[in-house]
Design a protein around this motif. Structure first.
Motif, short mmCIF file in Angstrom:
data_model
loop_
_atom_site.label_atom_id
_atom_site.label_comp_id
_atom_site.label_asym_id
_atom_site.label_seq_id
_atom_site.Cartn_x
_atom_site.Cartn_y
_atom_site.Cartn_z
N GLU A 124 54.08 48.61 -3.69
CA GLU A 124 55.33 49.20 -4.19
C GLU A 124 55.71 48.64 -5.55
OE1 GLU A 124 59.95 49.94 -2.70
OE2 GLU A 124 58.53 48.83 -1.45
N ARG A 127 54.03 50.35 -8.68
CA ARG A 127 54.29 51.75 -9.04
C ARG A 127 54.97 51.83 -10.41
NH1 ARG A 127 56.99 53.64 -3.29
NH2 ARG A 127 55.27 52.93 -1.94
N ASN A 171 52.17 55.88 -6.00
CA ASN A 171 52.11 55.63 -4.57
C ASN A 171 50.89 56.32 -3.97
OD1 ASN A 171 52.85 54.83 -1.98
ND2 ASN A 171 54.07 56.69 -1.64
#
Length: 530
Positions: A124, A127, A171
């Motif tokens: 995460e 990203r 993602n």
């Protein structure tokens, strides 16, 4: 017929394009899961043969003879062996060479370099960042220049295709990095078996060997070494954690059920664990309980410290022996709990080290009641008695003069300053990690340590390191005992050499039972009382 407006059509196409790529990647992932996998290297399908020009006959339009698969595998292995002998590398046909490519030299277990592909999905925090930025900031093994060249050469790919350094990660992206892997050596000390039955294997782990493959280590790990000794199909399942530098008791489940049973007992805190540590100075008398919470201030650097907003942690300590410096022991007629230094050359010259205020060393018993990362090391540092040869928590160049003693709020050593100093310490800079060692500074700096050798690999052009020294292979922390709180079982390892009294001196050679340690906290922690 209703006519679709151009604007609506454009929106629809944009939506389709947006979801098509993730769906395709998910489909490829499901396909890989359903594809049959070889149960051993000998059952693997042989890769497509390659001619001397690096082109497969099938792709060149040539007719491939219909030979039996066994002959294909044999021929391919011969080609790989020839390539290995010319390039000094192993290119495994299935990414899993067997037997493991070990060799032994100068008391170390070494691994012949081989090609290996790291695979990870976009995290995460990655990203929206470029591929080069992520590798430069998240992975410290190589330089920015190396990662840029690896991306341009196609050794780093995203979703199976080459991209540029400025590719922005999204993602679901699958990132692959193929490297010519140089594993660090580990000690060649044998793994001694303490207990074995149909479901469990209990061993005495040598210091410096990681429990399972991680980071720079793959085959030089406990699970892979045990597999190499017992056969390819042996699958040891670690039941608990033990830091790479730490030695001592380690449990492996031989079956999934046995591993799960012990792991659950440890999670329920019905298993008592005792460690031994060699710390600086004279540790206080009696049982010392440290219940300071611990916070991980840098996951990437593996750095932890005492913090009020950290996770709860609790450890019981008790001194087993204290050994003053040699000159103090001589002045006292070598009386007291224990002796000082092993040799006269190791005596401290305080005139050259005026900041030393914690003489001698203690052997301390440790009963951790929680399982935080680096818990014993952090608590001992906070108490002012860090493990003597701890490369992280006994390092004045990182923590400053007081080494984090009683610094619960970080007022004396700011987190940012500590991380910055640790970042600057590369392998070419030998850290003065053993601030409390009872030996001269010159002797310490002359000690062999792993650092850049100035040479590069002929295959991948990576900078090579010298062999590690004692400081990289061990820490004076040992997992001494594991036992069931109800008395059903108990396993104890011998004391490590650094915990024994020095030559010619008297001192304890056994730790005794855990009754005193348990008694100190049984009211607050009844689960360990049995």
């Amino acid at each position: 017929m209703r006519r679709v407006q151009p604007a609506a059509l454009n929106v629809t196409l944009a939506i389709v394009r947006r979801i098509a790529a993730p769906l395709a990647r998910f489909g490829n992932y499901l396909t890989s899961l359903m594809s049959p996998r070889p149960s051993s290297p000998s059952e693997a399908t042989a890769p497509e043969p390659i001619d001397g020009a690096g082109v497969s006959p099938a792709k060149a339009g040539a007719k491939v003879p219909n030979r039996p698969i066994a002959r294909e595998i044999s021929a391919h292995k011969k080609r790989l062996q020839a390539l290995s002998e010319t390039t000094h590398t192993i290119i495994p046909p299935c990414g899993d060479p067997w037997p493991r490519p070990y060799y032994f030299e100068d008391g170390l277990r070494k691994v012949k370099p081989y090609h290996f592909t790291y695979r990870t999905y976009c995290k995460e925090r990655w990203r929206g960042r470029t591929l080069l930025e992520v590798f430069e900031c998240e992975f410290r093994a190589h330089t920015r220049t190396y990662y840029k060249q690896a991306i341009e050469a196609g050794r780093i790919v995203v979703n199976g295709r080459a991209v540029g350094s400025d590719y922005v990660l999204q993602n679901g992206d699958l990132v692959n990095h193929t490297v010519h892997r140089h594993e660090p050596p580990v000690t060649d000390e044998p793994i001694s078996v303490i207990h074995e039955d149909d479901g469990m294997l209990v061993v005495n782990k040598p210091a410096g060997v990681p429990v399972h493959p991680a980071g720079r280590y793959q085959f030089n790990s406990m699970t892979e070494i045990l597999r190499s000794e017992r056969g390819y199909h042996f699958n040891p399942r670690p039941c608990h954690r033990l830091d790479r530098l730490t030695s001592g008791i380690l449990f492996f489940g031989k079956t999934a059920k046995a591993a799960d049973n012990l792991t659950e007992q440890i999670r329920q805190r019905t298993v008592r664990k005792e460690y031994l540590a060699r710390v600086s100075g004279r540790f206080p008398d009696g049982e010392v309980v440290c219940d300071q919470p611990i916070l991980q201030i840098s996951p990437r650097l593996g750095l932890n410290r005492v913090r009020a907003n950290g996770k709860s942690a609790r450890t019981v300590f008790k001194r087993l022996a204290y050994y003053p410096p040699l000159e103090d022991a001589d002045a006292e007629g070598r009386a007291g709990e224990g002796p000082g230094r092993e040799t006269a050359e190791g005596a401290v010259n305080e005139k050259h080290r005026p900041w030393i205020n914690n003489k001698g060393h203690s052997i301390v018993r440790c009963l951790p009641l929680t399982g935080r990362t680096h818990q014993i090391r952090v608590h001992l540092q906070f108490l002012g008695h860090p493990i003597q040869n701890d490369p992280l928590y006994a390092n004045r160049r990182v923590w400053g003069f007081n080494l984090g003693c009683n610094d619960a709020d970080g007022s004396e050593a700011k987190d940012e300053d500590i991380m910055s100093r640790l970042e600057r310490m590369g392998k070419d800079e030998v850290a003065d990690a053993v601030a409390y060692h009872d030996e001269m500074v010159q002797q310490y700096h002359e000690r062999v340590a792993e650092k850049l050798s100035g040479e590069v690999c002929d295959v991948c052009h990576a900078e090579l390191y010298t062999d590690p020294g004692d400081r990289e292979l061990s820490i004076w922390l040992h997992s001494l005992r594991y036992e069931d709180a109800g008395g059903k079982w108990s396993y104890v390892s011998p004391l490590p050499s650094w915990a024994l009294p020095p030559s010619g001196m008297s001192g304890p050679t056994e730790a005794g039972g855990m009754e005193d340690l348990v008694e100190a906290v049984k009211d607050e922690n009844p689960e360990i009382a049995g």
